[in-house]
Scaffold this motif. Structure first.
Motif: not given
Length: 222
Positions: A2-9, A14-26
């Protein structure tokens, strides 16, 4: 289970995801450019068939093609500085290994594509007075581009996936930032689901474009 998914947390990260994506593309773009330059130099140098140089180039190509990229990154970052007595920053190690690794594959793509040009084309160009770089630039390379493009694009797509391995040496790419988020939230399922979706959103259109290019080049040969 019984795992309750919670993407809202994850919204506040989100800024870390975007920062990581930016470095990945670079890192992807940078190492593709450097790898392409290495591949062109090595691939064309192999066409000269100078025994000692050719042996050294083959050794370089097979070393990087026949060992896991993850092992290369770890060795270059931790072991190589011991050998040379100089510390290597993580970003330098990441760019160096990814570029050399990609360059080994690009070199074989370049060499194989150039050698696929019929011998008659070489002879005809020489009969017309073309020599050296002029022969290569004006006659051979334009004909080698078609068989070269599809594997080149496929290898470049793979290069994006390979950047995920640099997280092992704390380079702040998408995967590394995801580990930071996971350490703070203890929500690995949500975190790595987001990471997987981001990679898919970038790579799927790229693979479709590569397939379309490959089909187009195949039809051109018919």
């Amino acid at each position: 289970m019984n795992y309750v998914w919670d993407f809202g947390i994850l919204a506040k990260y989100s800024h870390l995801f975007w920062l990581g994506l930016g470095w990945t593309i670079a890192y992807t773009i940078g190492t593709i450019i450097l790898g392409t330059l290495i591949g062109l130099i090595v691939g064309m140098a192999r066409l000269r068939r100078i025994p000692l140089i050719d042996w050294l180039l083959i050794a370089y190509i097979e070393t990087f093609r026949c060992t896991p990229l993850l092992v290369q990154i770890i060795w270059f970052y931790y072991a190589f500085p011991v050998v040379i007595g100089v510390n290597i920053p993580a970003h330098v190690a990441a760019v160096s290994v990814l570029s050399l690794y990609g360059g080994a594959f690009y070199a074989e793509i370049v060499r194989g594509s150039i050698e696929s040009v019929p011998v008659g084309q070489w002879d005809a160009a020489k009969a017309l007075g073309f020599r050296g770089w002029r022969l290569m630039r004006l006659v051979i390379l334009p004909q080698a581009l078609k068989p070269m493009m599809a594997p080149y694009v496929n290898q470049s797509v793979t290069q994006l996936k390979n950047t995920s391995l640099v997280s092992i040496i704390a380079v702040p790419d998408l995967v590394y930032n995801a580990t930071l988020i996971n350490a703070d939230t203890y929500r690995p399922l949500e975190v790595y689901t987001i990471v997987a979706l981001i990679y898919f959103a970038i790579l799927f259109p790229s693979t479709l474009a590569a397939r379309r290019l490959e089909r187009g080049l195949t039809y051109d040969k018919v």
